[in-house]
Design a protein around this motif. Structure first.
Motif, PDB file in Angstrom:
ATOM      1  N   VAL A 137       0.884  -1.160   0.000  1.00 45.12           N
ATOM      2  CA  VAL A 137       0.000   0.000   0.000  1.00 45.12           C
ATOM      3  C   VAL A 137       0.922   1.209   0.000  1.00 45.12           C
ATOM      4  CG1 VAL A 137      -1.809   1.226   1.258  1.00 45.12           C
ATOM      5  CG2 VAL A 137      -1.700  -1.287   1.364  1.00 45.12           C
ATOM      6  N   ASP A 138       0.917   1.962  -1.117  1.00 45.87           N
ATOM      7  CA  ASP A 138       1.854   3.077  -1.225  1.00 45.87           C
ATOM      8  C   ASP A 138       1.218   4.350  -0.665  1.00 45.87           C
ATOM      9  OD1 ASP A 138       4.060   4.577  -1.801  1.00 45.87           O
ATOM     10  OD2 ASP A 138       3.438   4.987  -3.859  1.00 45.87           O
ATOM     11  N   GLY A 139       1.648   4.744   0.515  1.00 42.93           N
ATOM     12  CA  GLY A 139       1.117   5.930   1.183  1.00 42.93           C
ATOM     13  C   GLY A 139       0.176   5.537   2.304  1.00 42.93           C
ATOM     14  N   GLY A 140       0.165   6.377   3.306  1.00 46.67           N
ATOM     15  CA  GLY A 140      -0.687   6.130   4.468  1.00 46.67           C
ATOM     16  C   GLY A 140      -0.200   6.976   5.616  1.00 46.67           C
ATOM     17  N   VAL A 141      -1.101   7.287   6.534  1.00 43.54           N
ATOM     18  CA  VAL A 141      -0.717   8.089   7.692  1.00 43.54           C
ATOM     19  C   VAL A 141      -0.514   7.158   8.896  1.00 43.54           C
ATOM     20  CG1 VAL A 141      -1.452   9.881   9.317  1.00 43.54           C
ATOM     21  CG2 VAL A 141      -1.825  10.180   6.851  1.00 43.54           C
ATOM     22  N   TYR A 142       0.682   7.223   9.437  1.00 43.03           N
ATOM     23  CA  TYR A 142       1.087   6.421  10.599  1.00 43.03           C
ATOM     24  C   TYR A 142       0.804   7.248  11.854  1.00 43.03           C
ATOM     25  CZ  TYR A 142       4.588   4.000  13.628  1.00 43.03           C
ATOM     26  OH  TYR A 142       5.252   3.317  14.634  1.00 43.03           O
ATOM     27  N   ILE A 143       0.148   6.645  12.827  1.00 44.00           N
ATOM     28  CA  ILE A 143      -0.058   7.338  14.105  1.00 44.00           C
ATOM     29  C   ILE A 143       0.789   6.641  15.162  1.00 44.00           C
ATOM     30  CG2 ILE A 143      -1.733   8.046  15.861  1.00 44.00           C
ATOM     31  CD1 ILE A 143      -3.876   7.984  13.723  1.00 44.00           C
ATOM     32  N   GLN A 144       1.585   7.432  15.864  1.00 48.60           N
ATOM     33  CA  GLN A 144       2.419   6.824  16.905  1.00 48.60           C
ATOM     34  C   GLN A 144       1.785   7.002  18.274  1.00 48.60           C
ATOM     35  OE1 GLN A 144       6.741   7.052  16.675  1.00 48.60           O
ATOM     36  NE2 GLN A 144       6.825   7.543  18.867  1.00 48.60           N
ATOM     37  N   THR A 145       1.592   5.892  18.964  1.00 46.80           N
ATOM     38  CA  THR A 145       1.162   5.939  20.361  1.00 46.80           C
ATOM     39  C   THR A 145       2.371   5.586  21.225  1.00 46.80           C
ATOM     40  OG1 THR A 145       0.381   3.665  20.165  1.00 46.80           O
ATOM     41  CG2 THR A 145      -1.250   5.414  19.879  1.00 46.80           C
ATOM     42  N   LYS A 146       2.244   5.790  22.531  1.00 44.31           N
ATOM     43  CA  LYS A 146       3.422   5.689  23.386  1.00 44.31           C
ATOM     44  C   LYS A 146       3.740   4.258  23.794  1.00 44.31           C
ATOM     45  CE  LYS A 146       5.303   8.357  27.239  1.00 44.31           C
ATOM     46  NZ  LYS A 146       6.545   8.752  26.607  1.00 44.31           N
ATOM     47  N   GLY A 147       2.717   3.443  23.961  1.00 42.01           N
ATOM     48  CA  GLY A 147       2.951   2.081  24.426  1.00 42.01           C
ATOM     49  C   GLY A 147       3.432   2.075  25.870  1.00 42.01           C
ATOM     50  N   PRO A 148       3.785   0.953  26.466  1.00 42.81           N
ATOM     51  CA  PRO A 148       3.742  -0.332  25.787  1.00 42.81           C
ATOM     52  C   PRO A 148       2.345  -0.955  25.691  1.00 42.81           C
ATOM     53  CG  PRO A 148       4.572  -0.646  28.002  1.00 42.81           C
ATOM     54  CD  PRO A 148       4.357   0.827  27.830  1.00 42.81           C
ATOM     55  N   ARG A 149       1.357  -0.400  26.373  1.00 42.42           N
ATOM     56  CA  ARG A 149       0.045  -1.029  26.232  1.00 42.42           C
ATOM     57  C   ARG A 149      -0.515  -0.703  24.860  1.00 42.42           C
ATOM     58  NH1 ARG A 149      -3.981   2.561  25.802  1.00 42.42           N
ATOM     59  NH2 ARG A 149      -4.056   4.425  27.132  1.00 42.42           N
ATOM     60  N   LEU A 150      -1.394  -1.566  24.382  1.00 42.55           N
ATOM     61  CA  LEU A 150      -2.087  -1.266  23.128  1.00 42.55           C
ATOM     62  C   LEU A 150      -3.159  -0.222  23.419  1.00 42.55           C
ATOM     63  CD1 LEU A 150      -2.005  -4.905  21.996  1.00 42.55           C
ATOM     64  CD2 LEU A 150      -0.967  -3.014  20.754  1.00 42.55           C
ATOM     65  N   GLU A 151      -3.823   0.241  22.366  1.00 39.63           N
ATOM     66  CA  GLU A 151      -4.790   1.324  22.518  1.00 39.63           C
ATOM     67  C   GLU A 151      -6.138   0.758  22.981  1.00 39.63           C
ATOM     68  OE1 GLU A 151      -3.107   0.582  19.524  1.00 39.63           O
ATOM     69  OE2 GLU A 151      -1.458   1.812  20.305  1.00 39.63           O
ATOM     70  N   THR A 152      -6.892   1.592  23.664  1.00 43.41           N
ATOM     71  CA  THR A 152      -8.256   1.186  24.025  1.00 43.41           C
ATOM     72  C   THR A 152      -9.146   1.278  22.784  1.00 43.41           C
ATOM     73  OG1 THR A 152      -8.989   3.430  24.517  1.00 43.41           O
ATOM     74  CG2 THR A 152      -7.976   2.183  26.343  1.00 43.41           C
ATOM     75  N   LYS A 153     -10.321   0.657  22.858  1.00 44.87           N
ATOM     76  CA  LYS A 153     -11.248   0.732  21.714  1.00 44.87           C
ATOM     77  C   LYS A 153     -11.683   2.182  21.480  1.00 44.87           C
ATOM     78  CE  LYS A 153     -12.876  -3.931  22.044  1.00 44.87           C
ATOM     79  NZ  LYS A 153     -13.823  -4.831  22.637  1.00 44.87           N
ATOM     80  N   ALA A 154     -11.877   2.921  22.553  1.00 41.23           N
ATOM     81  CA  ALA A 154     -12.289   4.325  22.401  1.00 41.23           C
ATOM     82  C   ALA A 154     -11.187   5.134  21.722  1.00 41.23           C
ATOM     83  CB  ALA A 154     -12.635   4.916  23.764  1.00 41.23           C
TER      84      ALA A 154
END
Ligand code: HPA
Length: 233
Positions: A137-154
């Motif tokens: 997939v050429d192109g896309g916006v990457y969002i960086q979260t801090k971790g180490p936990r994964l993100e909540t559904k919200a």
């Protein structure tokens, strides 16, 4: 000179076993980098592995700059925010969002940079993948979260409006590379749907299994990069 930075997917890899270790001292701490005398390889989690929020990105990028690296191809594991970007997809992000963690080399001087990811290196990497028969997939916006936990559904419901993939490392590296004038691109390997994107509940086991599954493919892409020098500048 080109450097490869890889993460979880290549922690167990034997690909670089014959490469020689070099220790580099930077103002931010020591770094071990491997070389085959034409390329450099950096395992961003180190040995023993550091969790993503504790990676010493500043030492890494500084060390590569000291070693006269000019181009960096990074491999990053991500979750997908979009149903159409399925696990096992390969994404070449063109931009990122990372408001929670903005590392800098400029703590003691007033210097500002405009972040960018390298388009020439990205299209070279796309060519290498396609030649090997891998769709990307050429192109896309990457969002960086801090971790180490994964993100909540919200959190994911919010983030899916802003970007395509989520990871914990790429934006920090890209930011620092811009600051020191290194050309940086990334190939993101989708190891899962982000939390709540698919009806199947997300598990850490699923991510770990896919990381392993994807590692062989990443090794052949790295071999492709090493054997086909980048001369587009
Ligand atoms: N979120 C954040 N980082 C990740 C994920 C995810 O779902 N998968 C792999 N790295």
């Amino acid at each position: 000179m080109l450097a490869i930075i890889a993460g979880t997917s290549l922690i167990e890899s034997a690909l670089f076993a014959a490469w020689k270790n070099t220790s580099v001292q930077t103002p931010y701490g020591g770094v071990t980098v491997k070389t085959d005398s034409k390329h450099w390889f950096l395992q961003r989690h180190g040995d023993p592995p550091m969790p993503p929020h504790r990676i010493n990105h500043r030492a890494h990028i500084w060390a590569l700059k000291m070693l006269k690296v000019t181009e960096i191809v990074a491999f990053n594991s991500v979750g997908s925010l979009k149903l159409k970007i399925e696990p096992a997809a390969l994404v070449l992000p063109h931009d990122f969002i990372s408001p929670w963690d903005v590392p800098t080399m400029f703590d003691h001087e007033m210097r500002f940079t405009v972040p960018e990811m390298d388009t020439a290196l990205r299209s070279h990497l796309e060519g290498v993948c396609r030649e090997l028969g891998f769709d990307v997939v050429d192109g896309g916006v990457y969002i960086q979260t801090k971790g180490p936990r994964l993100e909540t559904k919200a959190e994911i419901r919010y983030l899916r409006r802003l970007g395509d993939i989520v990871g914990m490392t790429m934006a920090s590296e890209a930011t620092l590379c811009t600051e020191v004038g290194l050309h940086y691109t990334s190939l993101c390997s989708v190891d899962n749907y982000c939390n709540g994107i698919s009806k199947v509940p997300l598990t850490v086991k699923e991510i770990e299994t896919n990381v392993l599954k994807n590692s062989e493919r990443l090794e052949s892409i790295i071999n492709g990069i090493i054997s086909k020098d980048f001369k587009n500048r």
